[in-house]
Design an enzyme around this catalytic site. Structure first.
Site, PDB file in Angstrom:
ATOM      1  N   GLU A  40       0.823  -1.222   0.000  1.00 37.19           N
ATOM      2  CA  GLU A  40       0.000   0.000   0.000  1.00 37.19           C
ATOM      3  C   GLU A  40       0.851   1.262   0.000  1.00 37.19           C
ATOM      4  O   GLU A  40       0.571   2.209   0.744  1.00 37.19           O
ATOM      5  CB  GLU A  40      -0.928  -0.002   1.229  1.00 37.19           C
ATOM      6  CG  GLU A  40      -1.929  -1.144   1.229  1.00 37.19           C
ATOM      7  CD  GLU A  40      -2.994  -1.000   2.296  1.00 37.19           C
ATOM      8  OE1 GLU A  40      -2.726  -0.336   3.312  1.00 37.19           O
ATOM      9  OE2 GLU A  40      -4.088  -1.538   2.109  1.00 37.19           O
ATOM     10  N   GLU A  90      -6.757  -7.920  -0.342  1.00 32.77           N
ATOM     11  CA  GLU A  90      -7.249  -7.949   1.043  1.00 32.77           C
ATOM     12  C   GLU A  90      -8.741  -7.661   1.060  1.00 32.77           C
ATOM     13  O   GLU A  90      -9.146  -6.501   0.949  1.00 32.77           O
ATOM     14  CB  GLU A  90      -6.527  -6.904   1.917  1.00 32.77           C
ATOM     15  CG  GLU A  90      -5.090  -7.234   2.211  1.00 32.77           C
ATOM     16  CD  GLU A  90      -4.396  -6.167   3.060  1.00 32.77           C
ATOM     17  OE1 GLU A  90      -5.078  -5.465   3.839  1.00 32.77           O
ATOM     18  OE2 GLU A  90      -3.165  -6.030   2.924  1.00 32.77           O
TER      19      GLU A  90
END
Ligand code: GAL
Length: 754
Positions: free
Chosen positions: A207, A276
């Site tokens: 991320e 995710e």
């Protein structure tokens, strides 16, 4: 029996030896054939086994797959639990196990690697392979993951000129070295799919896009460097970068979140992947327990799949436990249950597990159509639509969606009527018969019980607050930042100073006690005046900083002010790990001496001691625990700060998972047979609003919460494999004061409700 010698070559012998020779020849031929077939098979593995991708899907050995994956972080369970967790993943319809790689667990000091026990990554991956599943290895090595310091080893902070997660040479050199180490290890063990192993995907960074713009040009350069560095490692399987919109070719950028149906990769030749899919959310000390209704999770997953999703990973499939001091934070709890499909203890969470298993079956039925058709989207109503995957070969799959959060709706599709529950999708694997509806939960729920299995009888040892002349202390002028001193070897750092009070000080005469003010960067603080606990203070997950203000019982003469500063997991999110600080940075002031004057103690001489005495003595181990005299029976205190409690016990009967109920205690740490279970903190009550939660409507991490006003975590998982049948040593270090007579061993049992 006749023995044959070289001289004695009669016909029997010659026959026998002839047939022996024939047998040997046959055996050799057989072995040659075996080797030949093995060679053929291996070269086929090497030639045929490959992983690639196109716009629709990941291709394994040339075949497009819709992949269902789930996260199991190997150090959050025990090697003894791994086979069962992996089997449950397989039975639940998963194809892939996803895990991060935890750098600080593998390289606790520079160049000293550890890949054993809970950190035996190779063994974990081999078990996944044995079960016939694939692996997605998220090397990071920054992982976030609510893991201490986001996975970075603390020593990295002290490498000269280190700046984390940017275009910084020391950082890049360390990151490259560790990433290479992991990739080489995987290669040596033939674990990448083209080598015949299970690893089909890898990940670099985590991320980074969220912070890249903050870093600016150096951030962009670092992201590109990470990508290039990874690709150059030649793993021969695709790399992903999650939440990285600018991930360069050939890296696939992927989505993380509660929903990802509207995500598109940055190039139309890359598949749409969801690394995710959050099955619940993390638990903080001081916060309530988040949960996510399975109807909504199934809805989100199905919505992703009907919108051309090619890979979905449940984060977490099994969350597990932040054993020892591995929890990040600050204030991440020891339980990392995450409301995952498998609970912290390794038991299937129902109806979540079975409902999603049914979903996976339905998706599997649709797979041939999903990977080969150009889908058509057609409206069925104001808030309803169909996604149809109709192939030329005749296979057809359809998804009928009702996005309305409130109303049940009847729709017509291909001349048939279907009733759709609110906020739900019905799957028709043959474009006719419904096989699954995301909101119609057929799987039975279960009744989980924590049944008392054992009480304990305790021995105790109360530590003394260290003196300024303690031999393991050192002195310094002014207040020191905590991590610079402890290097995170312990949660604890003592700050001690002395104040000389004149007998004629105004407060001695008028009785108005002075007030001590302490400002700390976090995370928790205990104030002792002349060896007695005078107060505690702590921050929270939103803001770890704290201030303590309280009257202190000073007396005429020398007074000892001892401040025990305690960390509760190091931050795991963001940038600038090199600047994170903790501990008492000041000011420290006394108000009310000499008739209301302020005294700033911040620049005084302070004495420092790392860790508490019991840690130095290793009171939690069999050997160390015999180094002090323990009190027994009625001498065992309750509500006493800095107290160690120990007991020995025989294991509970049966195979049910075990936990300790710590609700009667304050805050501290637990060890079983020398291994750390983790931090406990039941006295930190959960604040938040725990309203009734409906599955319909957009989910977020504050929507569905449990346990407001109660201990955030009262049960602490004890892995069965840590116990011997007899004579287990349980040690508890209580920082604030608690009642050990309330601690009990619990057995977790489940009953299916019909
Ligand atoms: C994500 C992150 C994960 C984990 C998750 C929250 O943003 O990539 O590592 O921290 O948030 O549980």
């Amino acid at each position: 029996m006749k023995l044959c010698s070289a001289r004695d070559f009669d016909s029997f012998c010659s026959e026998a030896s002839m047939s022996n020779t024939m047998r040997r020849m046959r055996k050799n031929m057989f072995l040659l054939l075996v080797f030949y077939f093995l060679y053929l098979w291996e070269s086929q593995v090497a030639e045929g086994a490959n992983v690639s991708y196109d716009r629709r899907a990941i291709l394994i050995n040339g075949k497009r797959r819709i992949l269902i994956s789930g996260s199991i972080h190997y150090p959050r369970s025990t090697p003894q639990m791994w086979p069962d967790l992996i089997q449950k993943a397989k039975n639940g319809g998963l194809d892939v196990i996803q895990t991060y790689v935890f750098w600080n667990g593998h390289e606790p000091s520079p160049g000293q690697y550890y890949f054993e026990g809970r950190y035996d990554l190779v063994q974990f991956i081999k078990l996944v392979a044995k079960a016939g599943l694939y692996v997605h290895l998220r090397i990071g090595p920054y992982v976030c993951a609510e893991w201490n310091f986001g996975g970075f080893p603390i020593w990295l902070k002290y490498v000269p000129d280190m700046v984390f997660r940017t275009d910084n040479e020391p950082f890049k050199a360390a990151m490259k070295k560790f990433t290479e180490k992991v990739v080489h290890l995987m290669k040596e063990e033939n674990l990448f799919h083209p080598q015949g192993g299970p690893i089909i995907l890898t990940q670099i960074e985590n991320e980074y896009e969220l912070v890249e713009f903050e870093v600016g040009d150096a951030g962009k350069a670092y992201a590109n460097w990470s990508a290039q560095m990874a690709v150059n490692l030649g793993t021969d399987v695709p790399w992903v970068m999650c939440k990285q919109g600018d991930a360069p070719h050939p890296i696939i950028n992927t989505c993380n979140g509660f929903y990802c149906e509207n995500f598109s990769p940055n190039q139309n030749y890359k598949p749409k992947m969801w690394t995710e899919a959050w099955t619940g959310w993390l638990l903080n000390f001081g916060g309530p327990a988040p949960y996510r209704p399975v109807e909504d999770l199934a809805f989100a997953v199905t919505r992703f799949i009907q919108n051309n999703g090619a890979y979905i990973n449940y984060y977490m499939f099994h969350g597990g436990t932040n054993f020892g001091r591995t929890a990040g934070g600050p204030f991440i709890a020891t339980s990392y249950d995450y409301d995952a499909l498998i609970d912290e203890y390794g038991l299937a969470r129902e109806p979540k597990y079975s409902h999603l298993r049914a979903l996976h079956k339905a998706i599997r039925l649709c797979e041939p159509a999903l990977v080969s058709a150009n889908p058509i989207r057609m409206p069925l109503g104001k808030n309803q639509e169909a996604h149809v995957f109709d192939t030329q070969s005749g296979t057809c799959a359809a998804f009928l969606a009702n996005y309305d959060p409130n109303y049940f709706v009847n729709v017509t599709f291909r001349n048939r009527k279907y009733g759709l529950l609110p906020w739900s999708i019905t799957i028709l694997p043959d474009c006719q018969e419904p096989s699954f509806n995301t909101a119609r939960v057929g799987a039975p729920s279960i009744n989980v019980k924590m049944e008392p299995a054992k009480k304990f009888s305790w021995h105790s040892y109360t530590e003394k607050v260290p003196s300024t002349h303690d031999k393991s202390s050192f002195e310094s002028t002014g207040l020191l930042e905590q991590l610079n001193v402890t290097r995170d070897a312990s949660d604890y750092l003592w700050y001690t100073t002395e104040v000389d009070i004149r007998a004629d000080d105004a407060f001695i005469r008028n009785g108005n006690l002075p007030v001590l003010h302490v400002s700390s960067a976090g995370h928790a603080l205990q104030v002792f005046i002349n060896g007695q606990l005078s107060g505690t203070a702590y921050g929270g997950s939103e803001n770890p900083k704290l201030t303590f203000s309280g009257q202190v019982k000073l007396i005429a003469g020398i007074n000892k002010i001892s401040l025990l500063s305690i960390t509760v997991g190091l931050p795991n999110v963001g940038l600038h790990f090199e600047t994170w600080d903790a501990g008492i940075l000041g000011p420290v002031k006394l108000e009310g001496l000499n008739g209301s004057l302020w005294n700033d103690l911040s620049q005084w001489k302070w004495s420092y001691k790392i860790g508490v005495e019991g840690e130095t003595l290793r009171l939690y181990s069999f050997k160390g625990s015999s180094s002090v005299k323990w009190a027994q029976g009625s001498f065992v205190p309750k509500k006493k700060a800095l107290t160690w409690y120990k007991t020995t016990f025989d294991s509970a009967e049966g195979k049910d998972p075990l936990a300790l109920d710590m609700s009667s205690m304050g805050k501290g740490q637990i060890w079983i047979n020398g291994q750390s279970i983790g931090r406990y903190w039941p006295s930190y009550k959960a604040s938040g609003s725990c309203n009734k939660c409906r599955y319909t409507g957009t989910y977020h991490e504050k929507k569905c919460l449990r346990g407001c006003g109660e201990a955030s975590q009262k049960w602490y998982h004890v892995p069965c494999s840590w116990l011997h049948p007899k004579g287990n040593l349980l040690v508890v270090f209580e920082e604030q004061g608690g009642d050990p007579s309330g601690i009990s061993l619990l057995r977790r049992t489940i009953q299916k409700n019909s």
